[in-house]
Design a protein around this motif. Structure first.
Motif, short mmCIF file in Angstrom:
data_model
loop_
_atom_site.label_atom_id
_atom_site.label_comp_id
_atom_site.label_asym_id
_atom_site.label_seq_id
_atom_site.Cartn_x
_atom_site.Cartn_y
_atom_site.Cartn_z
N HIS A 91 -16.76 -12.13 0.58
CA HIS A 91 -15.51 -11.48 0.17
C HIS A 91 -14.38 -12.46 0.42
CE1 HIS A 91 -15.89 -10.71 4.49
NE2 HIS A 91 -14.59 -10.97 4.46
N HIS A 93 -9.93 -13.14 1.25
CA HIS A 93 -8.63 -12.70 1.79
C HIS A 93 -7.57 -13.58 1.13
CE1 HIS A 93 -10.61 -10.55 5.19
NE2 HIS A 93 -11.51 -11.51 5.05
N GLU A 104 -6.92 -16.28 6.70
CA GLU A 104 -6.93 -15.58 8.00
C GLU A 104 -6.81 -16.59 9.14
OE1 GLU A 104 -10.15 -12.45 7.95
OE2 GLU A 104 -8.29 -11.32 7.67
N HIS A 117 -15.13 -15.57 2.95
CA HIS A 117 -16.09 -15.35 4.04
C HIS A 117 -17.45 -15.00 3.48
CE1 HIS A 117 -12.51 -14.23 6.85
NE2 HIS A 117 -12.71 -15.53 6.78
N THR A 198 -12.74 -9.29 11.29
CA THR A 198 -11.27 -9.29 11.19
C THR A 198 -10.75 -8.00 10.56
OG1 THR A 198 -11.18 -10.30 9.00
CG2 THR A 198 -11.29 -11.79 10.91
ZN LIG Z 1 -13.34 -11.61 5.88
#
Ligand SMILES: [Zn+2]
Ligand SMILES: NS(=O)(=O)c1c(F)c(F)c(S(=O)(=O)CCO)c(N[C@H]2CCCc3ccccc32)c1F
Length: 263
Positions: A91, A93, A104, A117, A198
């Motif tokens: 996925h 961010h 992140e 990630h 996270t």
């Molecule tokens: Zn993540």
């Protein structure tokens, strides 16, 4: 996902009320700065087995209201960690079209444009990710920092499907390809530390590997990521853009991040 978000009354400051681990120890992400880094010559580059998935296979891409995630094949796993870890999903961010600083993890206080990630679980000790995700040695997540550069045809193999997962719970099928193409060239240079998910439930169950070298995607690809998706369902009268879906960096006291490279 359950009732949490990155903005407003259910934003990250409120997470610990419903998800106590989010207010606990070993939280991720963190900032990598020189006085917490320690070179470790024993850190081996990861080995990727089964990452080259045939185009006759398909990955399911879905918008879960928090991120866009792609389920991976259970034949994909990594070695050279304390255990063998099997791939579960990847996925991303990201930030927003006015501020492309949605990674992140940060390096010396600097955000990158976005971060991908790849979530794996300890398949030597646990039968599936649900059993693994709240165990201290349960998960291994690989993080790839993304920055602006030339058009990236490998990332486009995922990004070209964003128009079909604009709204929560929509899915699309992505033909298999070599997921190794999404990683940076230098797999031998990375940050390694013990941290957490996270997102809620923020379990302190993740062995993080953050590759030192960012991967480049084009300005247009980044804009597509920042503008394509919504957190809400297609029939929601008040659509919410899926932007700024990154957690802020957490306090990192009395701990070290091990690096496989010399500064
Ligand atoms: Zn993540
Ligand atoms: N940044 S992060 O910590 O890597 C991270 C996310 F940011 C993230 F959004 C997700 S999520 O998309 O599942 C939505 C929220 O759980 C996950 N899911 C993991 C952990 C939670 C349960 C689960 C179950 C099956 C497969 C993966 C996962 C996640 F690990």
């Amino acid at each position: 996902g359950s009732k949490w978000s990155y903005i407003g009354p259910d934003g990250e400051k409120a997470w610990p009320k419903k998800y106590p681990f989010c207010g606990g120890l070993f939280q991720s992400p963190i900032d990598f700065h020189k006085d917490i880094l320690q070179y470790d010559s024993n850190l081996l580059p990861l080995e990727f087995i089964g990452y080259n998935v045939s185009s006759t296979d398909q990955f399911t891409l879905t918008n879960n209201g928090h991120s866009v995630k792609m389920y991976l094949s259970p034949t994909m796993y990594i070695r050279n960690l304390p255990f063998e870890y099997t791939a579960s999903q990847l996925h991303l961010h990201w930030g927003n079209r006015n501020k492309s600083e949605g990674s992140e993890h940060t390096v010396s206080g600097k955000h990158f444009a976005a971060e991908m990630h790849i979530v794996h679980y300890n398949s030597e000790k646990y039968p599936n990710i649900a059993a693994a995700m709240d165990k201290a040695d349960g998960l291994a997540v690989l993080a790839i920092l993304l920055e602006i550069g030339p058009f990236n045809p490998s990332y486009e193999k995922i990004f070209r499907h964003f128009r079909n997962v604009k709204y929560k719970d929509q899915t699309a099928q992505v033909p298999g390809f070599n997921i190794r193409e999404l990683l940076p060239d230098r797999l031998d240079e990375f940050y390694r530390y013990e941290g957490s998910l996270t997102t809620p439930p923020c379990y302190p169950s993740v062995l993080w590997t953050v590759f030192r070298h960012p991967v480049k995607i084009s300005q247009e690809q980044l804009l597509a990521l920042e503008t394509a998706m919504y957190c809400t369902e297609s029939d929601d009268p008040e659509p919410l853009e899926m932007v700024d879906n990154f957690r802020n960096v957490q306090e990192f006291r009395e701990r070290l991040v091990f690096i496989s490279f010399r500064e």
